[in-house]
Write a protein that holds these residues in place. Structure first.
Motif, PDB file in Angstrom:
ATOM      1  N   LYS A 157       0.839  -1.196   0.000  1.00  0.00           N
ATOM      2  CA  LYS A 157       0.000   0.000   0.000  1.00  0.00           C
ATOM      3  C   LYS A 157       0.876   1.249   0.000  1.00  0.00           C
ATOM      4  O   LYS A 157       1.848   1.344   0.747  1.00  0.00           O
ATOM      5  N   GLY A 158       0.546   2.196  -0.892  1.00  0.00           N
ATOM      6  CA  GLY A 158       1.295   3.439  -0.988  1.00  0.00           C
ATOM      7  C   GLY A 158       2.484   3.381  -1.932  1.00  0.00           C
ATOM      8  O   GLY A 158       3.117   4.400  -2.198  1.00  0.00           O
ATOM      9  N   GLU A 159       2.789   2.201  -2.462  1.00  0.00           N
ATOM     10  CA  GLU A 159       3.926   2.053  -3.376  1.00  0.00           C
ATOM     11  C   GLU A 159       3.586   2.647  -4.738  1.00  0.00           C
ATOM     12  O   GLU A 159       2.526   2.379  -5.304  1.00  0.00           O
ATOM     13  N   ARG A 160       4.491   3.470  -5.249  1.00  0.00           N
ATOM     14  CA  ARG A 160       4.273   4.081  -6.558  1.00  0.00           C
ATOM     15  C   ARG A 160       4.732   3.109  -7.632  1.00  0.00           C
ATOM     16  O   ARG A 160       5.796   2.522  -7.534  1.00  0.00           O
ATOM     17  N   ARG A 187       6.181   2.335 -11.088  1.00  0.00           N
ATOM     18  CA  ARG A 187       7.045   3.020 -12.042  1.00  0.00           C
ATOM     19  C   ARG A 187       6.945   2.333 -13.397  1.00  0.00           C
ATOM     20  O   ARG A 187       6.775   1.140 -13.481  1.00  0.00           O
ATOM     21  N   LEU A 212       6.842   8.382 -13.072  1.00  0.00           N
ATOM     22  CA  LEU A 212       6.071   8.028 -11.899  1.00  0.00           C
ATOM     23  C   LEU A 212       4.652   7.716 -12.337  1.00  0.00           C
ATOM     24  O   LEU A 212       4.017   8.500 -13.025  1.00  0.00           O
ATOM     25  N   ILE A 236      -0.404   5.093  -7.776  1.00  0.00           N
ATOM     26  CA  ILE A 236      -0.034   4.574  -6.468  1.00  0.00           C
ATOM     27  C   ILE A 236      -0.934   3.396  -6.135  1.00  0.00           C
ATOM     28  O   ILE A 236      -2.155   3.469  -6.277  1.00  0.00           O
ATOM     29  N   GLU A 256      -3.131   1.081  -4.054  1.00  0.00           N
ATOM     30  CA  GLU A 256      -3.978   1.267  -2.875  1.00  0.00           C
ATOM     31  C   GLU A 256      -4.236  -0.067  -2.180  1.00  0.00           C
ATOM     32  O   GLU A 256      -3.958  -0.235  -1.011  1.00  0.00           O
ATOM     33  N   LEU A 293      -5.942   1.473  -7.789  1.00  0.00           N
ATOM     34  CA  LEU A 293      -4.834   2.406  -7.950  1.00  0.00           C
ATOM     35  C   LEU A 293      -5.338   3.821  -7.744  1.00  0.00           C
ATOM     36  O   LEU A 293      -6.477   4.136  -8.090  1.00  0.00           O
ATOM     37  N   SER A 340      -3.419  10.255 -10.744  1.00  0.00           N
ATOM     38  CA  SER A 340      -3.289  11.697 -10.720  1.00  0.00           C
ATOM     39  C   SER A 340      -3.059  12.168 -12.141  1.00  0.00           C
ATOM     40  O   SER A 340      -2.318  11.544 -12.892  1.00  0.00           O
TER      41      SER A 340
END
Length: 151
Positions: free
Chosen positions: A114-117, A119, A129, A132, A134, A145, A148
């Protein structure tokens, strides 16, 4: 004409697709096949790749009322600034993974926290990037995910 995303009522993707196609609206409801156990038998079922979502290609300004009041449609997806358009490249990318009308799912599973971006490599070889991570569903078949549009 641009691509937009509709959120449907639960399990109404097929109904929305049929209703809109009857009104000559270009729809895309990607599907995949998976094997499940039912009554001690393994069967193959078809499911939407994006449950409760259908892509449409339309001039929304001219057809908003028709879309909004189609049976099974919950809403046109928007992020406060009006309806969100979907890039033609995204649609093409999903379609490129289809064989026989079904999106082919990756066999390899990747462990994410969780929170890992996430790539990815851009066309020029730089690491971009991405979204992320979820969480995943209880059976591990789908992930959620955070996206953004600010890069």
């Amino acid at each position: 004409m641009k691509w937009y995303l509709l959120r449907t009522r639960p399990r109404q993707e097929h109904r929305v697709e049929n209703n809109l196609r009857a009104d000559d609206v270009v729809c895309y409801n990607p599907k995949f096949r998976k094997k499940v156990q039912r009554l001690n038998k393994t069967i193959t079922i078809t499911e939407p790749l994006f449950p409760q979502y259908v892509f449409i290609k339309i001039s929304l300004e001219e057809n908003y009322q028709k879309i909004k009041y189609t049976r099974g449609v919950a809403e046109v997806v928007n992020f406060g600034m009006g309806p969100v358009t979907v890039s033609e490249k995204i649609i093409e990318r999903i379609k490129s993974r289809e064989i026989g009308g079904y999106v082919q799912m990756a066999e390899k599973r990747i462990a994410l926290k969780k929170g890992e971006r996430i790539r990815r490599l851009s066309r020029d070889g730089r690491k971009d990037l991405g979204p992320i991570f979820e969480r995943s569903t209880s059976n591990g078949e789908r992930i959620f995910l955070l996206l953004s549009n600010i890069m």
